[in-house]
Design an enzyme around this catalytic site. Structure first.
Site, short mmCIF file in Angstrom:
data_model
loop_
_atom_site.label_atom_id
_atom_site.label_comp_id
_atom_site.label_asym_id
_atom_site.label_seq_id
_atom_site.Cartn_x
_atom_site.Cartn_y
_atom_site.Cartn_z
N HIS A 1 -0.86 0.04 -10.01
CA HIS A 1 -1.50 -0.94 -9.14
C HIS A 1 -1.98 -2.16 -9.94
O HIS A 1 -3.14 -2.56 -9.89
CB HIS A 1 -2.67 -0.32 -8.38
CG HIS A 1 -2.93 -0.98 -7.05
ND1 HIS A 1 -3.35 -0.29 -5.94
CD2 HIS A 1 -2.82 -2.27 -6.66
CE1 HIS A 1 -3.50 -1.11 -4.92
NE2 HIS A 1 -3.18 -2.33 -5.33
N GLU B 1 -2.85 7.94 -4.34
CA GLU B 1 -3.09 7.04 -5.47
C GLU B 1 -4.47 7.34 -6.05
O GLU B 1 -5.46 7.31 -5.30
CB GLU B 1 -3.02 5.59 -4.99
CG GLU B 1 -3.09 4.58 -6.12
CD GLU B 1 -2.87 3.16 -5.66
OE1 GLU B 1 -3.72 2.31 -5.97
OE2 GLU B 1 -1.85 2.89 -4.97
N ARG C 1 0.85 -1.18 0.00
CA ARG C 1 0.00 0.00 0.00
C ARG C 1 0.89 1.24 0.00
O ARG C 1 1.96 1.25 0.62
CB ARG C 1 -0.92 0.02 1.22
CG ARG C 1 -2.03 -1.02 1.18
CD ARG C 1 -3.03 -0.71 0.07
NE ARG C 1 -4.17 -1.63 0.06
CZ ARG C 1 -4.23 -2.74 -0.67
NH1 ARG C 1 -3.20 -3.08 -1.43
NH2 ARG C 1 -5.31 -3.49 -0.65
#
Length: 303
Positions: A264, A245, A216
């Protein structure tokens, strides 16, 4: 007993509805369901509303390994499982791709428009430190062993892992950093692990070290990372996750010659659907037999 299951939100995941049948379960309305397969990765209020209205649901399957959006919905009244371990192989493969690309300066060379001088380091024999002791780490260890790497894992409990030279408890992280060539983040995001790689941790790494994050974005202090890269105090970074993000278009990390950013995609939806469907089918079968479920969530720890 055939498990009575519902997949919600309705119509979002036909592959998971089919998986319920393959696992020996029956698809029913939520009012009749013992088990709920929740497919929205980020709608805790929606899930809370469904569970409040249907307290008879005794098992909830969440879609991803990272469940931080749902931490406040967890309770001790039912069994909770998630995608923990489901996506380990594709994500570990992505770590390997980012690591090799960084060490061999693939990102740097790909930005050039003329022949340039040699640069790069070997993964062969490198010292790799991995934060986290879950299935991604265990798969990555298997992928790294042929490279003859010296492997250190930092995790909550210092239990040994096959193929790993050293396993350290989390409070000993800074002991490993000064000799680390590659630092990999593959751990759950909790209040304790937010900014685990902060300015002090980055300063403890050798100037040639590279950081690879597939966990993360909030595990890393982005400002401290950016400054270290700009000042030449870090060899590079491979980021499949960022904070914030998505990373803003004008962020300096986009143009850094020693940074590789992927959006991602360590586990893409196309990869994940098949893997998650297999997990759902297996857990439905286990639920029907009364066996332990795969990917259990520790409600107290929140992952």
């Amino acid at each position: 007993m055939r498990p009575r299951c519902v997949v919600l939100p309705t119509g979002r995941a036909p592959a998971l509805e089919e998986a319920v049948g393959r696992g020996g379960g029956d698809l029913v309305d939520v009012g009749e369901a013992d088990a709920l397969v929740w497919v929205d990765p980020d709608d805790p209020e929606g899930l809370r509303s469904v569970l409040d209205a249907n307290p008879h649901v005794c098992w909830v399957q969440l879609p991803w390994a990272g469940i931080e959006p749902y931490r406040d919905v967890l309770d001790d009244d039912r069994r909770w499982t998630c995608g923990k371990g489901v996506y380990a192989e594709p994500v570990a493969e992505h770590v390997l791709a980012l690591t090799l690309g960084l060490l061999r300066s693939v990102g740097h060379y790909s930005r050039q428009q003329s022949w340039t001088g040699p640069r790069g380091r070997n993964l062969l024999g490198a010292r790799v430190t991995i934060l986290g002791g879950g299935e991604i780490t265990r798969t990555l260890v298997r992928l790294l062993l042929p490279f003859g790497c010296y492997l250190t894992v930092v995790r909550r409990h210092a239990d040994p892992i096959d193929g790993v030279a050293e396993v350290l408890a989390s409070d000993r992280l800074h002991e490993a950093l000064p000799t680390t060539d590659v630092l990999v983040l593959a751990l759950a995001l909790t209040p304790e692990t937010e900014h685990i790689v902060d300015a002090a941790a980055i300063a403890a790494l050798p100037d040639h070290a590279v950081v690879v994050n597939v966990a993360r974005g909030r595990h890393i202090d982005t400002d401290a990372l950016t400054t270290a890269l700009q000042e030449g105090r870090l060899g590079g970074a491979g980021l499949d996750v960022t904070d914030p993000e998505p990373l803003p278009d004008d962020h300096p990390l986009w143009t850094a010659h020693n940074v590789v950013i992927t959006p991602h995609v360590g586990n893409t939806p196309e990869m994940g659907r098949v893997l998650l469907a297999a997990r759902v089918a297996e857990n439905v079968a286990r639920f029907g037999r009364g066996d332990p479920l795969l990917g259990p969530v520790d409600v107290d720890l929140g992952y």
